[in-house]
Enzyme design. Structure first.
Site, short mmCIF file in Angstrom:
data_model
loop_
_atom_site.label_atom_id
_atom_site.label_comp_id
_atom_site.label_asym_id
_atom_site.label_seq_id
_atom_site.Cartn_x
_atom_site.Cartn_y
_atom_site.Cartn_z
CB SER A 196 -33.10 -19.69 -6.79
OG SER A 196 -32.99 -18.42 -7.46
CB SER B 247 -32.84 -18.53 -10.43
OG SER B 247 -32.02 -19.40 -9.84
CE LYS C 136 -34.58 -15.16 -6.92
NZ LYS C 136 -33.66 -15.77 -8.15
#
Lengths: 500, 99, 502
Positions: free
Chosen positions: C155, C179, C80
């Site tokens: 997210s 997330s 990420k």
């Protein structure tokens, strides 16, 4: 910058009572920074003592330096503070380019040390108790250099350069309670207070405490209360005070400035003021306002500091003697007059003299060298390079004088060579041949020559006008290039004159 | 409680150093009002007897030894700087006073 | 297309150990898959095939020399973009960090490299992890592999979509309020938020420091366990990281036995506001666990009602401070106002141009919550709610071993559908936020497809702090039971991505 109108100091004190407060920042001399493992060194090349944390790089995190916590506890204890059972860090949020994260990690509602007291002695012998409200740990900011414009100051600069070497250096901020009753002594008290803090941190060995380097910084709060009123006046906070002398001058200046404004019917603005060493004046800075909303909140990246009581007791046991106690002891031990002792204290020479005495010199001899010739040499030395003379060297020098190897005059010459790094006094005496000529034969030869050159003087001496011998002694000393003991020369002159 | 004015939002934007446009300030004033209304319920349950929690897992005395580490070279530090002079970060003239 | 991409990380590890494939082959297969389908998905913000293949080659060399570094040596992983990396840009989905190269690696990235895994690239995310849909990325939304018109959650939509679309067997995510878990629920994958402090946050671009936690994003519970075993543990750079000795999570996943396990169903997260198909799959899963020896009881966590409100005060407050460092001085974007300006004006112009709407909204909100005169009412109160939430959990865990709820109230929504209503989107985090408030671990495991829209649904399990192993046990057990019942994995039901064929 126009200098403000100032009221005569005595008149100001007639009309107003000064009320003081101090915030002293002490940079700790740990090996690494407060929250990062970057070196804590003064004078390195810009941006060399930096880690991701010092630069506030994305993803970086702070970790507390254990040694800095110990130093802070020791300082708290030396200030007679209570050490908080639990203290914590908070973020103080404001944007400024020298503040890498745009927040400063500090302590807010849970400082490490609270409710202390410092005994401060003024040059006039008055002893003053100053209450400490708190001492808390925080990090220093980076260093800005303002480029362009004429002054090197922030105003008028075209751009600024940022060096983050200092960013994150451990600080302890010591905050006093309101100080009343200083009266005429307010400026001297300000200076003496900061000097005392300096002595404390030096004795603890936790800071280099050099004001000119910013290791020790004082913000002085000054307000005036009209005589007969119990209402406090509006205070100003003077920053950028970089020497003990400036602390005194800045406080005196603020008292005189504020008094004039108030007497003229004006009002004092609550603001930060900047001390200017060159002009000896303060100038207005930022007014305190709503904009000072620092949005403090508990630092989520750091945990509470809960010192082990055993650690606190260990640190308490290791505390050095308090400066005030130590001064009392030394003054008695050394037998100095009040004036002599104050001179030593005010010159910050207690340690040097202590060590010189320990190395074998008498207190008076040590005092004489350090406050006299060495101070003169230091003043003459360029910049802040200073001079490098050790107490042991001074003791050795005095020993040479005591032995009769050196006269005072020769000793001064030797000292100069020591300051120039030419070695120990004894070695300099040997290599430079600076010892007193103690060979009577050589002296007598010189005396005979001088006497024969000045037959009138010889006659006068023979007539019992002993004071006439001075001219001959002078000539002999000159011939010996000063390397003779004048008293011995005098004895020999009188002997020879009688014999001739 | 949640009557938030455009002036307040402008002040917050200034504190946060974001040069919001007038349109953004207008939108955000409305939104902030709504949001604050939605979150105001926390005050009802946050009675004085409840202590605040700032760290999810309680720890204490987490320290680092006083030993140098993690230093990054100057050139690497400056590599991502918008502007620098070879050793220092360069910024425009500063309006405010020294802090 | 090579079948290598459909293998789990555990299978790939076995094949590598058996010598039936190489890390280079596996890495190349995934790079090919990314090249084929990521144009549609936009799961990756950055891929560098040369760098990845270099790492794969090094892994194969180690293995040839008889010295693989870990069970996962040679297996590819997506990272990420919230995690900083020295060999790939790190932007946290923001324009303000476009192209930024970190001079240091995040600790988890270091651990992953040291374990011999092969970084494939950086995955898309909501800007600074603020969002539940990945629509708030400055680099365009990521799309859901199940339906390209829908959001992949957020997210960490990039990591979840990459794993769901077989672009990577493993990914790293960050979970501040869900997330990792919510995108897992939305995409039919597995996501774990470890105990706060279980995994280092050093090098994770901070959103809300007291909530953020790094964790695995995978297709199976075992893969999450294997990855968690790589990244767990104390880090001297993170004061909040725990010094605990952690058990093997892979062992816990292997155990997969719920006999006698007491599972508490959170009453407040079972009913109103939840989509029928989500609740149906949730209860089916509970029945299955019960049939296999678990004891199911209802528990009440009354403070959850206020958890979202408190979360949306604490998060913006911490974020407003964490994001202050993006000021154009040391790194990142710098925007000069017209006609130049003071450094204050440059900072303000940069932050205005560099931050997206959601980020600005939260910074302003956080600044407000912390400002003088409001602190006690907002931030202070929210921290008290946090105490209440923790007490509720402590109480609940005194009665049960794990708690269960749907991971999120709804399945994937259409792109753009909720953009105009920030408060509504926040309510979608109601089931995931409490774990972050309390610092406890949570897992989301696929529970099936909702009848009404055919989209994936996840079930969440929560455990007491430091008891992450319980999640792997119960998660792996349920996964096995469901796959036995279905006769296939959930992801095998996802539509084939046409990718390059378009």
């Amino acid at each position: 910058m126009a200098k403000a109108k100032l009221m005569d100091y005595d008149k100001a004190l007639e009309l107003f009572e000064p009320v003081l407060g101090f915030e002293v920042h002490v940079e700790l001399s740990t090996k690494t920074k407060m929250f990062s493992a970057a070196p804590n060194n003064f004078g390195s090349e810009p941006n060399t003592n930096i880690t991701p944390t010092c630069l506030g790089l994305p993803g970086s995190l702070p970790v507390v330096n254990e040694e800095a916590v110990r130093y802070s506890i020791s300082l708290g204890l030396a200030l007679d503070c209570e050490i908080a059972e639990s203290s914590s860090f908070a973020r103080k949020n404001y944007f400024y380019p020298d503040l890498a994260k745009n927040y400063q990690i500090s302590q807010f509602d849970e400082p490490i040390a609270i409710n202390g007291n410092v005994e401060v002695e003024l040059p006039n012998g008055r002893v003053f108790q100053i209450d400490i409200e708190r001492a808390h740990m925080e990090e220093d900011a980076g260093k800005l250099t303002h480029v362009g414009g004429s002054t090197g100051r922030i105003q008028g600069a075209e751009y600024s350069l940022v060096d983050y070497n200092r960013a994150g250096v451990p600080l302890v901020e010591i905050v006093t309670r309101m100080i009343e009753g200083a009266e005429h002594d307010a400026p001297e008290l300000a200076k003496a207070y900061v000097a005392t803090i300096r002595d404390i941190v030096l004795a603890l060995g936790i800071s280099d405490a050099k004001m000119e380097r910013g290791n020790l910084r004082c913000d002085a709060n000054v307000s005036l209360r009209p005589r007969g009123s119990d209402k406090l006046g509006t205070r100003t906070e003077t920053k950028n005070v970089n020497s003990l002398r400036s602390v005194e001058r800045a406080v005196r200046y603020e008292i005189q400035r504020q008094a004039q404004i108030l007497a003229d019917g004006g009002t004092i603005i609550q603001e930060t003021r900047h001390w200017h060493e060159d002009t000896g004046a303060t100038s207005a800075g930022r007014p305190k306002s709503d904009a000072d909303d620092y949005r403090y909140f508990p630092e989520p990246d750091l945990l509470p500091v809960v010192p082990d009581p055993a650690l606190i007791e260990d640190l308490r046991a290791a505390l050095p003697e308090k400066p005030a106690e130590r001064r009392r002891r030394l003054k008695a031990d050394w037998g100095f007059t009040d004036l002599e002792f104050q001179d030593v204290v005010n010159s910050g020479l207690l340690n040097e003299i202590t060590e010189t005495v320990a190395a074998g010199a008498t207190p008076q001899a040590a005092r004489k060298w350090w406050t006299g010739e060495i101070a003169r040499l230091a003043n003459a030395a360029e910049g802040d390079a200073g001079i490098d003379i050790t107490p042991a060297q001074v003791a050795e020098l005095q020993q040479l004088v005591n032995e009769g190897t050196l006269t005072d005059r020769l000793a001064r010459q030797v000292l100069e060579a020591v300051a120039a790094g030419e070695g120990s006094p004894r070695k300099i005496v040997e290599t430079k041949g600076l010892a007193v000529v103690s060979d009577d034969g050589a002296l007598i030869a010189a005396i005979d020559e001088a006497l024969s050159a000045q037959p009138d003087v010889l006659e006068k001496i023979k007539d019992g006008k002993v004071q006439a011998a001075g001219a001959v002694i002078g000539a002999v000393m000159k011939a010996m290039q000063g390397k003779a003991d004048a008293a011995r020369v005098r004895e020999l002159v009188l002997e020879r004159a009688a014999a001739l | 409680m949640s009557d938030i004015s455009a002036e307040q939002v402008r002040h917050l934007a200034n504190l946060a150093r974001i040069d919001l446009s007038d349109a953004e300030i207008a939108t955000m004033t409305t939104e902030l009002g709504q949001i604050m209304e939605a979150v105001a319920s926390v005050q009802a349950v946050a009675t004085p007897d409840v202590p605040a929690t700032s760290h999810p897992i309680p720890l204490k005395n987490v320290y680092r030894p006083d030993v140098v580490a993690d230093v990054i070279p100057t050139d690497k530090a400056l590599a991502s700087a918008p502007e620098h002079d070879g050793s220092r970060f360069k910024v425009s003239a500063i309006l405010g006073e020294e802090q | 297309m090579s079948d290598l991409i459909h293998k789990t990380a555990a299978q790939l590890a076995e094949m590598l150990a058996a010598g039936t494939t190489t890390s280079v082959e596996i890495t190349q297969a995934h790079l090919d898959r990314i090249a084929a389908v990521d144009g549609d998905l936009n799961a990756f913000l950055h891929v560098n095939a040369a760098v990845s293949l270099e790492a794969a080659k090094a892994s194969d060399a180690r293995r040839a020399a008889g010295a693989p570094l870990s069970p996962l040596d040679g297996v590819p992983i997506a990272i990420k973009d919230v995690l900083v990396t020295t060999d790939m840009p790190s932007t946290s989905g923001s324009k303000i960090l476009e192209g930024w190269m970190s001079p240091y690696d995040a600790t988890v990235v270091t651990k992953v490299r040291e374990a011999g895994l092969v970084p494939l690239g950086k995955t898309n995310m909501d800007e600074f992890a603020m969002g539940s849909s990945t629509e708030h990325s400055a680099y365009g939304p990521t799309r859901n592999p199940w339906d390209l018109d829908r959001i992949p959650g957020g997210s960490g939509g990039g990591s979840a979509a990459a794993v769901a679309a077989f672009e990577a067997p493993l990914a790293l995510g960050s979970d501040t309020g869900g997330s990792i878990r919510q995108p897992a629920h939305i995409t039919g994958t597995v996501g774990v938020k470890p105990t706060y402090g279980g995994v280092s946050r050093y090098g994770a671009i901070a959103l809300a420091s007291s909530f953020d936690q790094i964790g695995p994003v995978t297709r199976t519970v075992m893969d999450s366990a294997l990855l968690h075993d790589v990244i767990k543990g104390h880090d001297v750079h993170d004061s909040t990281s725990l010094k605990d000795e952690w058990p093997s999570f892979a062992e816990a996943a292997k155990n997969a036995n719920v006999k006698g396990l007491k599972i508490g169903v959170i009453e407040q997260l079972d009913g109103e506001g939840f989509q029928p198909g989500v609740l149906a799959r949730f209860h089916e899963s509970l029945e299955l666990l019960k049939a296999n020896g678990a004891e199911i009881v209802n528990v009440s966590l009354p403070s959850l009602e206020h958890a979202v409100a408190a979360y949306y005060l604490i998060l913006p407050a911490e974020a407003s401070s964490n994001l202050a460092k993006f000021d154009s001085v040391r790194f990142g974007l710098r925007v000069q106002p017209e006609g130049g300006g003071t450094v204050e004006q440059v900072m303000s112009a940069t932050r205005e141009a560099g931050f997206g709407a959601e980020v600005k909204r939260r910074i302003i909100l956080g600044t407000y919550a912390l400002s003088a005169g409001y602190y006690d009412a907002y931030y202070g109160s929210a921290q008290k709610v946090r105490t209440l939430v923790q007490r509720d959990f402590a109480d609940a865990f005194s009665k049960v071993d794990v708690l269960a709820s749907p991971t999120a109230p709804t399945t994937a929504w259409k792109l753009g559908e909720q953009l105009d209503d920030p408060v509504a989107m926040w309510r979608g985090d109601i089931a995931t936020i409490p774990a972050n408030m309390a610092g406890i671990p949570g897992i989301s495991v696929p529970a099936g497809l909702a009848d009404e829209d055919g989209l994936p649904v996840g079930i969440q399990f929560l455990a007491p702090a430091r008891e992450d192993a319980r999640l792997y046990n119960v998660g792996a057990a349920l996964e096995t039971l469901l796959e036995q019942k279905w006769g296939h994995t959930l992801l095998s039901q996802a539509p084939e991505l046409k990718g390059g064929a378009l």
